[in-house]
Design a protein around this motif. Structure first.
Motif, PDB file in Angstrom:
ATOM      1  N   SER A  92      -4.305  14.650  27.235  1.00 41.99           N
ATOM      2  CA  SER A  92      -3.120  15.502  27.085  1.00 41.99           C
ATOM      3  C   SER A  92      -3.413  16.776  26.297  1.00 41.99           C
ATOM      4  CB  SER A  92      -2.004  14.726  26.376  1.00 41.99           C
ATOM      5  OG  SER A  92      -1.597  13.606  27.123  1.00 41.99           O
ATOM      6  N   TYR A  93      -4.660  16.983  25.921  1.00 44.09           N
ATOM      7  CA  TYR A  93      -5.052  18.116  25.083  1.00 44.09           C
ATOM      8  C   TYR A  93      -4.827  19.443  25.802  1.00 44.09           C
ATOM      9  CZ  TYR A  93      -7.826  20.541  21.557  1.00 44.09           C
ATOM     10  OH  TYR A  93      -8.243  21.381  20.549  1.00 44.09           O
ATOM     11  N   PRO A  94      -4.363  20.500  25.097  1.00 41.93           N
ATOM     12  CA  PRO A  94      -4.156  20.577  23.651  1.00 41.93           C
ATOM     13  C   PRO A  94      -2.768  20.103  23.211  1.00 41.93           C
ATOM     14  CG  PRO A  94      -3.872  22.737  24.634  1.00 41.93           C
ATOM     15  CD  PRO A  94      -4.262  21.815  25.751  1.00 41.93           C
ATOM     16  N   ILE A  95      -2.729  19.384  22.119  1.00 38.94           N
ATOM     17  CA  ILE A  95      -1.488  18.964  21.469  1.00 38.94           C
ATOM     18  C   ILE A  95      -1.682  19.122  19.960  1.00 38.94           C
ATOM     19  CG2 ILE A  95      -0.715  17.371  23.257  1.00 38.94           C
ATOM     20  CD1 ILE A  95      -1.888  15.093  21.571  1.00 38.94           C
ATOM     21  N   LYS A  96      -0.594  19.016  19.218  1.00 45.58           N
ATOM     22  CA  LYS A  96      -0.661  19.164  17.758  1.00 45.58           C
ATOM     23  C   LYS A  96      -0.639  17.824  17.040  1.00 45.58           C
ATOM     24  CE  LYS A  96       1.481  23.746  17.716  1.00 45.58           C
ATOM     25  NZ  LYS A  96       2.625  24.571  17.196  1.00 45.58           N
ATOM     26  N   SER A  97      -0.183  16.780  17.747  1.00 43.65           N
ATOM     27  CA  SER A  97      -0.031  15.475  17.112  1.00 43.65           C
ATOM     28  C   SER A  97      -0.019  14.398  18.185  1.00 43.65           C
ATOM     29  CB  SER A  97       1.282  15.426  16.319  1.00 43.65           C
ATOM     30  OG  SER A  97       1.625  14.093  15.979  1.00 43.65           O
ATOM     31  N   PRO A  98      -0.513  13.189  17.894  1.00 44.41           N
ATOM     32  CA  PRO A  98      -0.398  12.110  18.870  1.00 44.41           C
ATOM     33  C   PRO A  98       1.056  11.779  19.193  1.00 44.41           C
ATOM     34  CG  PRO A  98      -1.177  11.266  16.744  1.00 44.41           C
ATOM     35  CD  PRO A  98      -1.245  12.761  16.679  1.00 44.41           C
ATOM     36  N   LEU A  99       1.974  12.093  18.282  1.00 45.58           N
ATOM     37  CA  LEU A  99       3.388  11.828  18.533  1.00 45.58           C
ATOM     38  C   LEU A  99       3.982  12.782  19.565  1.00 45.58           C
ATOM     39  CD1 LEU A  99       4.767  11.008  14.959  1.00 45.58           C
ATOM     40  CD2 LEU A  99       3.832   9.469  16.700  1.00 45.58           C
ATOM     41  N   ASP A 100       3.227  13.828  19.932  1.00 50.32           N
ATOM     42  CA  ASP A 100       3.672  14.726  21.005  1.00 50.32           C
ATOM     43  C   ASP A 100       3.639  14.025  22.366  1.00 50.32           C
ATOM     44  OD1 ASP A 100       3.969  16.718  19.144  1.00 50.32           O
ATOM     45  OD2 ASP A 100       2.105  17.754  19.644  1.00 50.32           O
ATOM     46  N   ILE A 101       2.953  12.910  22.453  1.00 55.06           N
ATOM     47  CA  ILE A 101       2.828  12.162  23.705  1.00 55.06           C
ATOM     48  C   ILE A 101       3.830  11.020  23.697  1.00 55.06           C
ATOM     49  CG2 ILE A 101       1.260  10.859  25.190  1.00 55.06           C
ATOM     50  CD1 ILE A 101      -1.071  12.228  23.677  1.00 55.06           C
ATOM     51  N   ASP A 102       4.796  11.069  24.601  1.00 55.69           N
ATOM     52  CA  ASP A 102       5.826  10.032  24.652  1.00 55.69           C
ATOM     53  C   ASP A 102       5.202   8.655  24.881  1.00 55.69           C
ATOM     54  OD1 ASP A 102       7.821  11.891  24.297  1.00 55.69           O
ATOM     55  OD2 ASP A 102       8.279  12.081  26.434  1.00 55.69           O
ATOM     56  N   GLY A 103       5.601   7.698  24.073  1.00 58.66           N
ATOM     57  CA  GLY A 103       5.143   6.323  24.245  1.00 58.66           C
ATOM     58  C   GLY A 103       3.676   6.110  23.977  1.00 58.66           C
ATOM     59  N   PHE A 104       3.077   7.010  23.193  1.00 58.54           N
ATOM     60  CA  PHE A 104       1.625   6.969  22.979  1.00 58.54           C
ATOM     61  C   PHE A 104       1.159   5.605  22.467  1.00 58.54           C
ATOM     62  CE2 PHE A 104      -2.175   7.869  20.307  1.00 58.54           C
ATOM     63  CZ  PHE A 104      -2.999   8.380  21.298  1.00 58.54           C
ATOM     64  N   PHE A 105       1.900   5.053  21.523  1.00 59.28           N
ATOM     65  CA  PHE A 105       1.468   3.792  20.914  1.00 59.28           C
ATOM     66  C   PHE A 105       2.084   2.553  21.562  1.00 59.28           C
ATOM     67  CE2 PHE A 105       0.916   6.904  17.465  1.00 59.28           C
ATOM     68  CZ  PHE A 105      -0.411   6.668  17.147  1.00 59.28           C
ATOM     69  N   ASP A 106       3.294   2.686  22.106  1.00 58.49           N
ATOM     70  CA  ASP A 106       3.998   1.466  22.490  1.00 58.49           C
ATOM     71  C   ASP A 106       4.303   1.273  23.965  1.00 58.49           C
ATOM     72  OD1 ASP A 106       5.839   3.498  22.586  1.00 58.49           O
ATOM     73  OD2 ASP A 106       7.326   2.543  21.299  1.00 58.49           O
ATOM     74  N   THR A 107       4.165   2.301  24.785  1.00 55.11           N
ATOM     75  CA  THR A 107       4.458   2.097  26.207  1.00 55.11           C
ATOM     76  C   THR A 107       3.310   2.478  27.153  1.00 55.11           C
ATOM     77  OG1 THR A 107       5.522   4.277  26.411  1.00 55.11           O
ATOM     78  CG2 THR A 107       6.947   2.400  25.877  1.00 55.11           C
ATOM     79  N   THR A 108       2.450   3.404  26.750  1.00 54.81           N
ATOM     80  CA  THR A 108       1.289   3.746  27.584  1.00 54.81           C
ATOM     81  C   THR A 108       0.322   2.568  27.609  1.00 54.81           C
ATOM     82  OG1 THR A 108       1.474   6.091  27.009  1.00 54.81           O
ATOM     83  CG2 THR A 108      -0.626   5.347  27.915  1.00 54.81           C
ATOM     84  N   THR A 109      -0.017   2.103  28.821  1.00 58.56           N
ATOM     85  CA  THR A 109      -0.899   0.940  28.938  1.00 58.56           C
ATOM     86  C   THR A 109      -2.279   1.343  29.467  1.00 58.56           C
ATOM     87  OG1 THR A 109      -0.121   0.436  31.175  1.00 58.56           O
ATOM     88  CG2 THR A 109       1.014  -0.650  29.327  1.00 58.56           C
ATOM     89  N   TYR A 110      -3.257   0.536  29.081  1.00 61.77           N
ATOM     90  CA  TYR A 110      -4.641   0.729  29.508  1.00 61.77           C
ATOM     91  C   TYR A 110      -5.193  -0.607  29.995  1.00 61.77           C
ATOM     92  CZ  TYR A 110      -4.169   4.944  26.620  1.00 61.77           C
ATOM     93  OH  TYR A 110      -3.742   6.122  26.071  1.00 61.77           O
ATOM     94  N   SER A 111      -6.110  -0.540  30.951  1.00 67.10           N
ATOM     95  CA  SER A 111      -6.757  -1.755  31.456  1.00 67.10           C
ATOM     96  C   SER A 111      -7.987  -2.046  30.606  1.00 67.10           C
ATOM     97  CB  SER A 111      -7.165  -1.573  32.921  1.00 67.10           C
ATOM     98  OG  SER A 111      -6.035  -1.416  33.740  1.00 67.10           O
ATOM     99  N   VAL A 112      -7.899  -3.103  29.814  1.00 71.70           N
ATOM    100  CA  VAL A 112      -9.004  -3.496  28.943  1.00 71.70           C
ATOM    101  C   VAL A 112      -9.074  -5.017  28.896  1.00 71.70           C
ATOM    102  CG1 VAL A 112     -10.020  -3.334  26.635  1.00 71.70           C
ATOM    103  CG2 VAL A 112      -8.591  -1.474  27.475  1.00 71.70           C
ATOM    104  N   GLY A 113     -10.294  -5.542  28.940  1.00 71.99           N
ATOM    105  CA  GLY A 113     -10.459  -6.980  28.807  1.00 71.99           C
ATOM    106  C   GLY A 113      -9.752  -7.780  29.881  1.00 71.99           C
TER     107      GLY A 113
END
Length: 238
Positions: A92-113
């Protein structure tokens, strides 16, 4: 004969697992070594060429590590968390903060394990929930902001994980910018407010927890406050 075949299969599975995790740790180490300088990340460079990062995360997609193999499991998920933070920000770069990305910590999912996970899943379900007596996780999981613990320029390794956890915790707790101590008070990072239960088990206070890692002890009667979290991006270009 059947017993011998089962033993052989177990050995081969173990060797394959070791090779896959070893490859992942090596690739993760290369990412951190290449793009982390002075505890900050070169998100711009990764946004322009993400091959090293994508290669490491492609390895992570199908690796399955049992929590019974605790050091490998913990190191895998700590590195994966830090890599995914970098991935989400650089995409998502450039951004000023990870909080600029909606759902960065709690809704964006990644395929791992072999599963779909969010960053919060890794921190709270896969690490904190499974290892409730390990508060040092909070000093190695780096959320992409200046108030996060500093990111290091190499991967966390199963063979040295306890040493690495201890080193990063000692560095944070003795850092005057992280714990702001004067003669009568101590201002803690909000990390230690949000996850207070992890630091105050068995009736100990935040001051008692901190003094176990500090070279200069905080007075037991010091006034406890918490300073605001700085969510500014830990960007090397700033």
């Amino acid at each position: 004969m059947k017993k011998l075949l089962l033993i052989a299969l177990f050995i081969l599975t173990g060797v394959s697992h070791a090779q896959s995790t070893a490859s992942f740790f090596k690739k993760a180490d290369l990412v951190f070594n290449t793009y982390v300088k002075q505890n900050k990340v070169d998100y711009k460079a990764i946004s322009e060429d993400s091959d090293l990062l994508d290669n490491a995360l492609n390895d992570a997609k199908n690796i399955s590590v049992s929590s019974l193999n605790s050091k490998t499991y913990q190191a895998f998920w700590i590195n994966t968390y830090n890599l995914l933070v970098i991935k989400g920000i650089s995409d998502s770069y450039p951004i000023k903060s990870p909080l600029d990305i909606d759902g960065f910590f709690d809704t964006t999912t990644y395929s791992v394990g072999g599963k779909k996970v969010t960053l919060n899943d890794i921190e709270n379900k896969l690490l904190r929930e499974k290892f409730p007596n390990e508060p040092r996780f909070h000093f190695v999981l780096v959320c992409g902001a200046l108030s996060c613990p500093p990111i290091i320029d190499h991967a966390y390794s199963p063979n040295f994980l306890d040493k690495q956890l201890q080193e990063q915790t000692v560095k944070a707790i003795n850092n005057p910018n992280f714990l702001r101590v004067n003669d009568t008070s101590v201002a803690f990072s909000q990390i230690m407010e949000w996850y207070n239960e992890d630091f105050t088990k068995n009736g100990q206070s935040l001051i008692q927890f901190s003094n176990a890692f500090r070279s200069t002890k905080i007075p037991e009667d010091a006034k406890v406050t918490f300073y605001p979290y700085d969510w500014t991006l830990n960007d090397i270009t700033k």
